[in-house]
Scaffold this motif. Structure first.
Motif, PDB file in Angstrom:
ATOM      1  N   ASP A   1       3.913  73.962 -58.928  1.00 14.17           N
ATOM      2  CA  ASP A   1       4.941  75.113 -59.560  1.00 14.17           C
ATOM      3  C   ASP A   1       5.129  74.553 -60.911  1.00 14.17           C
ATOM      4  O   ASP A   1       5.281  73.447 -61.141  1.00 14.17           O
ATOM      5  CB  ASP A   1       6.156  75.185 -58.573  1.00 14.17           C
ATOM      6  N   ALA A   2       5.461  75.392 -61.846  1.00 18.04           N
ATOM      7  CA  ALA A   2       6.145  75.108 -63.171  1.00 18.04           C
ATOM      8  C   ALA A   2       7.503  75.020 -62.792  1.00 18.04           C
ATOM      9  O   ALA A   2       8.290  75.922 -61.953  1.00 18.04           O
ATOM     10  CB  ALA A   2       5.775  76.288 -63.994  1.00 18.04           C
ATOM     11  N   ILE A   3       8.252  74.145 -63.488  1.00 25.34           N
ATOM     12  CA  ILE A   3       9.698  73.883 -63.418  1.00 25.34           C
ATOM     13  C   ILE A   3      10.273  74.128 -64.925  1.00 25.34           C
ATOM     14  O   ILE A   3       9.790  73.499 -65.933  1.00 25.34           O
ATOM     15  CB  ILE A   3      10.127  72.445 -63.002  1.00 25.34           C
ATOM     16  N   THR A   4      11.176  75.001 -64.989  1.00 29.38           N
ATOM     17  CA  THR A   4      11.817  75.224 -66.278  1.00 29.38           C
ATOM     18  C   THR A   4      12.610  73.954 -66.835  1.00 29.38           C
ATOM     19  O   THR A   4      13.084  73.296 -66.137  1.00 29.38           O
ATOM     20  CB  THR A   4      12.716  76.522 -65.978  1.00 29.38           C
ATOM     21  N   ALA A   5      12.913  74.085 -67.962  1.00 27.67           N
ATOM     22  CA  ALA A   5      13.666  73.082 -68.798  1.00 27.67           C
ATOM     23  C   ALA A   5      15.039  72.987 -68.076  1.00 27.67           C
ATOM     24  O   ALA A   5      15.546  71.772 -67.755  1.00 27.67           O
ATOM     25  CB  ALA A   5      13.835  73.493 -70.432  1.00 27.67           C
ATOM     26  N   ASN A   6      15.728  74.078 -67.949  1.00 23.80           N
ATOM     27  CA  ASN A   6      16.978  73.826 -67.380  1.00 23.80           C
ATOM     28  C   ASN A   6      16.931  73.287 -65.609  1.00 23.80           C
ATOM     29  O   ASN A   6      17.660  72.462 -65.317  1.00 23.80           O
ATOM     30  CB  ASN A   6      17.660  75.409 -67.245  1.00 23.80           C
TER      31      ASN A   6
ATOM     32  N   PHE B   1      17.524  68.519 -62.276  1.00 22.41           N
ATOM     33  CA  PHE B   1      16.844  67.573 -61.235  1.00 22.41           C
ATOM     34  C   PHE B   1      17.098  65.993 -62.005  1.00 22.41           C
ATOM     35  O   PHE B   1      17.448  65.175 -60.961  1.00 22.41           O
ATOM     36  CB  PHE B   1      15.512  67.611 -61.266  1.00 22.41           C
ATOM     37  N   LEU B   2      16.974  65.906 -63.131  1.00 25.19           N
ATOM     38  CA  LEU B   2      17.358  64.611 -63.877  1.00 25.19           C
ATOM     39  C   LEU B   2      18.853  64.085 -63.527  1.00 25.19           C
ATOM     40  O   LEU B   2      19.172  62.855 -63.087  1.00 25.19           O
ATOM     41  CB  LEU B   2      16.754  64.698 -65.215  1.00 25.19           C
ATOM     42  N   THR B   3      19.579  65.019 -64.001  1.00 26.89           N
ATOM     43  CA  THR B   3      20.953  64.927 -63.682  1.00 26.89           C
ATOM     44  C   THR B   3      21.247  64.419 -62.270  1.00 26.89           C
ATOM     45  O   THR B   3      21.977  63.259 -62.245  1.00 26.89           O
ATOM     46  CB  THR B   3      21.839  66.069 -63.912  1.00 26.89           C
ATOM     47  N   ARG B   4      20.831  65.187 -61.115  1.00 27.06           N
ATOM     48  CA  ARG B   4      21.135  64.784 -59.851  1.00 27.06           C
ATOM     49  C   ARG B   4      20.487  63.457 -59.397  1.00 27.06           C
ATOM     50  O   ARG B   4      21.006  62.542 -58.819  1.00 27.06           O
ATOM     51  CB  ARG B   4      20.236  65.892 -58.873  1.00 27.06           C
ATOM     52  N   ALA B   5      19.372  63.146 -59.952  1.00 28.07           N
ATOM     53  CA  ALA B   5      18.409  61.756 -59.813  1.00 28.07           C
ATOM     54  C   ALA B   5      19.011  60.590 -60.613  1.00 28.07           C
ATOM     55  O   ALA B   5      18.486  59.536 -60.343  1.00 28.07           O
ATOM     56  CB  ALA B   5      16.939  62.184 -60.088  1.00 28.07           C
ATOM     57  N   GLY B   6      20.138  61.007 -61.505  1.00 26.59           N
ATOM     58  CA  GLY B   6      20.494  59.903 -62.386  1.00 26.59           C
ATOM     59  C   GLY B   6      19.433  59.318 -63.275  1.00 26.59           C
ATOM     60  O   GLY B   6      19.456  58.165 -63.491  1.00 26.59           O
ATOM     61  N   ILE B   7      18.743  60.203 -63.640  1.00 20.69           N
ATOM     62  CA  ILE B   7      17.827  59.826 -64.854  1.00 20.69           C
ATOM     63  C   ILE B   7      18.142  60.289 -66.132  1.00 20.69           C
ATOM     64  O   ILE B   7      18.449  61.224 -66.258  1.00 20.69           O
ATOM     65  CB  ILE B   7      16.373  60.301 -64.424  1.00 20.69           C
TER      66      ILE B   7
ATOM     67  N   PRO C   1       6.644  78.710 -69.805  1.00 22.86           N
ATOM     68  CA  PRO C   1       7.818  78.231 -70.202  1.00 22.86           C
ATOM     69  C   PRO C   1       8.170  76.826 -69.319  1.00 22.86           C
ATOM     70  O   PRO C   1       9.081  77.260 -68.498  1.00 22.86           O
ATOM     71  CB  PRO C   1       8.809  79.105 -70.460  1.00 22.86           C
ATOM     72  N   ALA C   2       7.516  76.020 -69.063  1.00 22.90           N
ATOM     73  CA  ALA C   2       7.716  74.851 -68.457  1.00 22.90           C
ATOM     74  C   ALA C   2       7.961  73.508 -69.012  1.00 22.90           C
ATOM     75  O   ALA C   2       7.216  73.193 -69.775  1.00 22.90           O
ATOM     76  CB  ALA C   2       6.588  74.908 -67.161  1.00 22.90           C
ATOM     77  N   LYS C   3       8.808  72.929 -68.266  1.00 20.71           N
ATOM     78  CA  LYS C   3       9.033  71.448 -68.812  1.00 20.71           C
ATOM     79  C   LYS C   3       8.093  70.565 -67.926  1.00 20.71           C
ATOM     80  O   LYS C   3       8.041  69.439 -68.459  1.00 20.71           O
ATOM     81  CB  LYS C   3      10.493  71.280 -68.673  1.00 20.71           C
ATOM     82  N   ALA C   4       7.933  70.717 -66.521  1.00 16.78           N
ATOM     83  CA  ALA C   4       7.409  69.805 -65.671  1.00 16.78           C
ATOM     84  C   ALA C   4       6.638  70.680 -64.676  1.00 16.78           C
ATOM     85  O   ALA C   4       6.712  71.798 -64.726  1.00 16.78           O
ATOM     86  CB  ALA C   4       8.388  68.964 -65.107  1.00 16.78           C
ATOM     87  N   PHE C   5       5.776  70.165 -63.862  1.00 14.81           N
ATOM     88  CA  PHE C   5       5.024  70.564 -62.758  1.00 14.81           C
ATOM     89  C   PHE C   5       5.412  69.725 -61.671  1.00 14.81           C
ATOM     90  O   PHE C   5       5.554  68.747 -61.806  1.00 14.81           O
ATOM     91  CB  PHE C   5       3.685  70.419 -62.882  1.00 14.81           C
ATOM     92  N   ARG C   6       5.672  70.401 -60.284  1.00 12.49           N
ATOM     93  CA  ARG C   6       5.914  70.111 -59.225  1.00 12.49           C
ATOM     94  C   ARG C   6       4.599  70.141 -58.340  1.00 12.49           C
ATOM     95  O   ARG C   6       4.075  71.236 -58.167  1.00 12.49           O
ATOM     96  CB  ARG C   6       7.120  70.852 -58.734  1.00 12.49           C
ATOM     97  N   PHE C   7       4.063  69.071 -57.696  1.00 11.32           N
ATOM     98  CA  PHE C   7       3.046  69.026 -56.995  1.00 11.32           C
ATOM     99  C   PHE C   7       3.677  68.789 -55.594  1.00 11.32           C
ATOM    100  O   PHE C   7       4.245  67.767 -55.118  1.00 11.32           O
ATOM    101  CB  PHE C   7       2.113  67.941 -57.257  1.00 11.32           C
ATOM    102  N   ALA C   8       2.981  69.560 -54.352  1.00  7.97           N
ATOM    103  CA  ALA C   8       3.733  69.572 -53.163  1.00  7.97           C
ATOM    104  C   ALA C   8       2.645  68.384 -52.493  1.00  7.97           C
ATOM    105  O   ALA C   8       1.617  68.264 -53.064  1.00  7.97           O
ATOM    106  CB  ALA C   8       3.431  70.955 -52.346  1.00  7.97           C
ATOM    107  N   ALA C   9       2.895  68.105 -51.101  1.00  7.65           N
ATOM    108  CA  ALA C   9       1.965  67.106 -50.449  1.00  7.65           C
ATOM    109  C   ALA C   9       0.524  67.700 -50.424  1.00  7.65           C
ATOM    110  O   ALA C   9      -0.583  66.880 -50.618  1.00  7.65           O
ATOM    111  CB  ALA C   9       2.583  67.130 -48.877  1.00  7.65           C
ATOM    112  N   ALA C  10       0.284  68.899 -50.259  1.00  9.78           N
ATOM    113  CA  ALA C  10      -1.272  69.504 -50.211  1.00  9.78           C
ATOM    114  C   ALA C  10      -1.992  69.326 -51.673  1.00  9.78           C
ATOM    115  O   ALA C  10      -3.124  69.532 -51.539  1.00  9.78           O
ATOM    116  CB  ALA C  10      -1.285  70.697 -49.642  1.00  9.78           C
ATOM    117  N   GLU C  11      -1.057  68.989 -52.575  1.00 12.87           N
ATOM    118  CA  GLU C  11      -1.778  69.129 -54.017  1.00 12.87           C
ATOM    119  C   GLU C  11      -1.829  67.536 -54.648  1.00 12.87           C
ATOM    120  O   GLU C  11      -2.075  67.347 -55.558  1.00 12.87           O
ATOM    121  CB  GLU C  11      -0.942  69.810 -54.810  1.00 12.87           C
ATOM    122  N   LYS C  12      -1.295  66.453 -53.769  1.00 17.60           N
ATOM    123  CA  LYS C  12      -1.225  65.198 -54.226  1.00 17.60           C
ATOM    124  C   LYS C  12      -2.716  64.707 -54.796  1.00 17.60           C
ATOM    125  O   LYS C  12      -2.861  63.987 -55.952  1.00 17.60           O
ATOM    126  CB  LYS C  12      -0.828  64.178 -53.233  1.00 17.60           C
ATOM    127  N   ASP C  13      -3.993  64.821 -54.031  1.00 12.58           N
ATOM    128  CA  ASP C  13      -5.203  64.590 -54.525  1.00 12.58           C
ATOM    129  C   ASP C  13      -5.511  65.323 -55.807  1.00 12.58           C
ATOM    130  O   ASP C  13      -6.105  64.653 -56.745  1.00 12.58           O
ATOM    131  CB  ASP C  13      -5.999  65.332 -53.489  1.00 12.58           C
TER     132      ASP C  13
END
Length: 173
Positions: free
Chosen positions: A2-7, A12-18, A88-100
């Motif tokens: 999944d594409a993740i928008t910049a916002n 996510f980074l704020t919640r994770a303390g990054i 318009p994506a800042k990051a991609f999210r890979f689920a368990a089935a997509e780890k390979d």
């Protein structure tokens, strides 16, 4: 994937303390835990390491969690050319089935100087693990920062079973 928008990524980074200090156009953004990680594992490679070993090592790292985020240090996720078209994506999210698929990408992506895929971060879905895989990895090692000591222990066992050459740095807060 999944594409993740910049916002959404910034939230996510704020919640994770990054933290994301901007290093300018040449350096891009440098991600780091605030406060720092409890453990850092540095995995070393040599030129003779076979692609299968690198893929096995990467898979063991990704087995820590079900979901992972991939983000380039410079540019946007669209610059990694993993999807057709430019979203318009800042990051991609890979689920368990997509780890390979993620592991394969990490081990075979273009590493030519100036390519956006040269310097990337991989972040666990919980935000507790931050991997820096960049143009220094071949000479300095793959940096894996972990907030959770139990995760670090599990990863150490998995990497030792593989015969990985590594360093462990412990930090107490």
């Amino acid at each position: 994937m999944d594409a993740i928008t910049a916002n959404d990524f910034d939230e996510f980074l704020t919640r994770a303390g990054i933290a994301t200090p901007d290093l300018g156009s040449q350096g891009g953004k440098q991600l780091s835990f605030k406060p720092g990680p409890a453990r850092v594992i540095i995995v070393h490679f040599v030129e003779s390491d076979r692609p299968k070993y690198l893929l096995d090592m990467t898979t063991r790292i990704l087995d820590l969690e079900e979901m992972w985020l991939l983000v380039p240090r410079r540019g946007t996720a669209a610059d990694l050319e993993l999807l057709n078209g430019s979203q318009p994506a800042k990051a991609f999210r890979f689920a368990a089935a997509e780890k390979d698929r993620l592991a394969e990408y990490l081990c075979t992506r273009p590493m030519a100087f100036g390519n956006y895929s040269m310097d990337i971060y991989v972040i666990s879905g919980s935000g507790n693990t931050l991997i820096t895989w960049d143009h220094h990895t071949a000479s300095e090692g793959l940096g894996i920062e972990l907030r959770d000591k139990a995760d670090a222990g599990r990863l150490l066992v998995a990497l030792n079973d593989l015969g990985a050459e590594l360093d462990l740095i412990g930090r107490e807060h």
